[in-house]
Design a protein around this motif. Structure first.
Motif, PDB file in Angstrom:
ATOM      1  N   UNK A 124       0.831  -1.195   0.000  1.00  0.00           N
ATOM      2  CA  UNK A 124       0.000   0.000   0.000  1.00  0.00           C
ATOM      3  C   UNK A 124       0.869   1.250   0.000  1.00  0.00           C
ATOM      4  N   UNK A 125       1.951   1.222   0.744  1.00  0.00           N
ATOM      5  CA  UNK A 125       2.858   2.372   0.758  1.00  0.00           C
ATOM      6  C   UNK A 125       3.399   2.640  -0.642  1.00  0.00           C
ATOM      7  N   UNK A 126       3.753   1.569  -1.350  1.00  0.00           N
ATOM      8  CA  UNK A 126       4.291   1.722  -2.701  1.00  0.00           C
ATOM      9  C   UNK A 126       3.240   2.260  -3.666  1.00  0.00           C
ATOM     10  N   UNK A 127       1.987   1.856  -3.459  1.00  0.00           N
ATOM     11  CA  UNK A 127       0.928   2.275  -4.378  1.00  0.00           C
ATOM     12  C   UNK A 127       0.620   3.762  -4.268  1.00  0.00           C
ATOM     13  N   UNK A 128       1.069   4.374  -3.169  1.00  0.00           N
ATOM     14  CA  UNK A 128       0.768   5.789  -2.959  1.00  0.00           C
ATOM     15  C   UNK A 128       1.715   6.709  -3.725  1.00  0.00           C
ATOM     16  N   UNK A 135       8.624   6.188  -2.171  1.00  0.00           N
ATOM     17  CA  UNK A 135       8.003   6.103  -0.843  1.00  0.00           C
ATOM     18  C   UNK A 135       8.848   6.857   0.172  1.00  0.00           C
ATOM     19  N   UNK A 136       8.183   7.404   1.179  1.00  0.00           N
ATOM     20  CA  UNK A 136       8.913   7.954   2.318  1.00  0.00           C
ATOM     21  C   UNK A 136       8.855   6.944   3.461  1.00  0.00           C
ATOM     22  N   UNK A 141       5.639   3.342   7.376  1.00  0.00           N
ATOM     23  CA  UNK A 141       5.166   3.137   8.748  1.00  0.00           C
ATOM     24  C   UNK A 141       3.664   3.400   8.850  1.00  0.00           C
ATOM     25  N   UNK A 142       3.194   4.437   8.167  1.00  0.00           N
ATOM     26  CA  UNK A 142       1.773   4.774   8.242  1.00  0.00           C
ATOM     27  C   UNK A 142       0.891   3.695   7.626  1.00  0.00           C
ATOM     28  N   UNK A 143       1.411   2.993   6.619  1.00  0.00           N
ATOM     29  CA  UNK A 143       0.638   1.896   6.029  1.00  0.00           C
ATOM     30  C   UNK A 143       0.430   0.785   7.055  1.00  0.00           C
ATOM     31  N   UNK A 144       1.440   0.536   7.880  1.00  0.00           N
ATOM     32  CA  UNK A 144       1.299  -0.473   8.933  1.00  0.00           C
ATOM     33  C   UNK A 144       0.204  -0.052   9.905  1.00  0.00           C
ATOM     34  N   UNK A 145       0.220   1.199  10.314  1.00  0.00           N
ATOM     35  CA  UNK A 145      -0.808   1.686  11.239  1.00  0.00           C
ATOM     36  C   UNK A 145      -2.193   1.611  10.608  1.00  0.00           C
ATOM     37  N   UNK A 205       8.858   1.413  17.031  1.00  0.00           N
ATOM     38  CA  UNK A 205       7.577   2.068  16.797  1.00  0.00           C
ATOM     39  C   UNK A 205       6.557   1.076  16.225  1.00  0.00           C
ATOM     40  N   UNK A 206       7.017   0.169  15.382  1.00  0.00           N
ATOM     41  CA  UNK A 206       6.123  -0.872  14.866  1.00  0.00           C
ATOM     42  C   UNK A 206       5.599  -1.728  16.012  1.00  0.00           C
ATOM     43  N   UNK A 207       6.431  -2.000  16.989  1.00  0.00           N
ATOM     44  CA  UNK A 207       6.002  -2.760  18.160  1.00  0.00           C
ATOM     45  C   UNK A 207       4.894  -2.008  18.895  1.00  0.00           C
ATOM     46  N   UNK A 208       5.039  -0.691  19.010  1.00  0.00           N
ATOM     47  CA  UNK A 208       4.004   0.107  19.676  1.00  0.00           C
ATOM     48  C   UNK A 208       2.665  -0.017  18.952  1.00  0.00           C
TER      49      UNK A 208
END
Length: 426
Positions: A124-128, A135-136, A141-145, A205-208
């Motif tokens: 999804x991050x790549x598709x943006x 990608x940034x 990270x935002x795609x994971x959230x 942060x991913x763990x959070x």
């Protein structure tokens, strides 16, 4: 609290009770192993599912991949594939969509099935962005959230693809370099941006995020070998060393994980790979694609994967990602998914016949089939079979006047010996 929090406090929540009953294992044993991180039960707090347990003493589970591609976007067909996979034995579904409205597709697929559901957020991050390298780190990270907020139960995170693994890749002699799509996105991004993989550098942060939603982290095998020549090399093992470190970090925060593995591996190296991964990753549940034991069977890679999956399950692997006849060739159809699910379920059961905690239960199933065959009880045979439809159709298509099969008829070995033992030889 996360499920691991509960387990470490000695509590046995409903999902542990449910999987314990399904697996035929004492709930206290399941609780203990969840607390240790050697059993994972993927379930986002925002989603109701039929829980499945992956790991020590549990039956080998089967995952099915579905999803659109940029060449073919038919969401209804992908929903049908997901439903077909579950009908024929898949224990979980992953959405690997890269084409169309990814948010809508993911939500429709999640609604269609009640088993654990996984995704690969970097798609999804790549598709943006226009290209993968644009990608940034925030996009990634935002795609994971976003997927966590949508209720996804487990996400593949290629956090082991770091600069260290990249150095091993550059120094190696691989033929196919990287065949993991998420791994390739990550490596291309790292090289272009001259930065460390944010999934690795920002893993805390991913763990959070995962802890907030009790979402399981599936630590992806971005360096998995794509052919027999590339198996068991330094790049792969460097990644597993890193994944083992990340498993410990996640466990310290009571976040569930499992670890993904290869790939293409010759049959005599499967046990080595599995045992090494288990050792390096602290006995975390192990999720394998295949492994495919030869490269020369396009159209039949559901079978090459099942051969490798059986050996892997016997050696300690816990979770098999099914392959289909379309592997390496095309986007699979619903029929391909059906075939792949059944073949991989056979591999999982064959492994369960040998596994501690499942051996007796699995052998009781085979015992019921043996008894039904002895009695020429065809309906019972179809009931016990992993796939009841195909054997019933085959028998119906070749009728016989005997109650045996049309291969032998009245020359059935079972009938002859049973009659002889009863003294009825005329």
């Amino acid at each position: 609290m996360t499920l691991m929090d509960e387990a470490k406090k000695g509590n046995i929540p409903p999902q542990i009770n449910k999987v314990a009953e399904e697996e035929g294992i004492d709930p206290e044993i399941v609780r203990k192993y969840v607390a240790e991180g050697v059993i994972t039960i993927p379930k986002n707090v925002l989603r109701e599912t039929s829980p499945k347990a992956i790991g020590k003493c549990m039956g080998v589970k089967v995952n099915a991949n579905v999803g659109t591609s940029r060449d073919f976007v038919d969401v209804e067909d992908e929903v049908k594939k997901a439903e077909t996979a579950v009908k024929y034995g898949a224990d979980s579904i992953m959405d690997l969509s890269t084409g169309g409205d990814l948010d809508s597709t993911r939500k429709l697929l999640m609604k269609a099935v009640d088993v654990p559901f996984g995704t690969v957020p970097i798609y999804q991050a790549a598709s943006s962005q226009k290209t993968v390298v644009d990608m940034t780190s925030d996009d990634i990270i935002n795609a994971v959230r976003k997927h966590a907020e949508d209720g996804v139960d487990f996400v593949t995170i290629h956090a082991g693809v770091n600069q260290n693994a990249l150095q091993r890749l550059r120094k190696g002699d691989r033929i196919m370099d990287v065949v993991s799509r998420g791994g390739s996105f990550t490596i291309a991004w790292m090289i272009h941006n001259e930065q460390e993989n944010p999934l690795y550098s920002e893993f805390d942060y991913l763990i959070e995020i995962a802890r907030e939603y009790d979402m399981t982290l599936s630590l992806g095998d971005g360096m998995r070998p794509g052919c027999i020549h590339d198996a068991s090399d330094n790049a792969k093992f460097m990644e597993f060393i890193t994944l083992g470190e990340l498993v410990k970090e996640a466990r310290n925060s009571n976040v569930q994980t499992f670890v993904e593995g290869p790939g293409h591996v010759a049959a005599d190296e499967v046990q080595l790979s599995v045992k090494s991964m288990k050792q390096l990753c602290h006995d975390a549940p192990l999720y394998l694609l295949g492994p495919l034991v030869t490269d020369i069977a396009p159209g039949y890679d559901h079978i090459t994967g099942a051969i490798g999956g059986t050996i892997a399950g016997m050696s300690g692997a816990d979770f098999l990602c099914m392959t289909t006849p379309a592997e390496h060739l095309a986007l699979p159809t619903a029929d391909d998914i059906r075939e792949g699910a059944i073949i991989t379920k056979i591999a999982a059961h064959a492994a369960d016949l040998t596994r501690h905690g499942q051996r007796e239960k699995a052998r009781q199933t085979d015992l019921r089939m043996a008894q039904a065959r002895r009695d020429l009880d065809w309906e019972k045979q179809f009931e016990v079979a992993i796939d009841s439809e195909k054997p019933a159709a085959i028998r119906q298509s070749r009728k016989t006047g005997s109650d045996a099969c049309s291969m032998c008829g009245e020359l059935c070995a079972l009938k002859i010996v049973q009659d002889a033992l009863k003294g009825n030889t005329k």
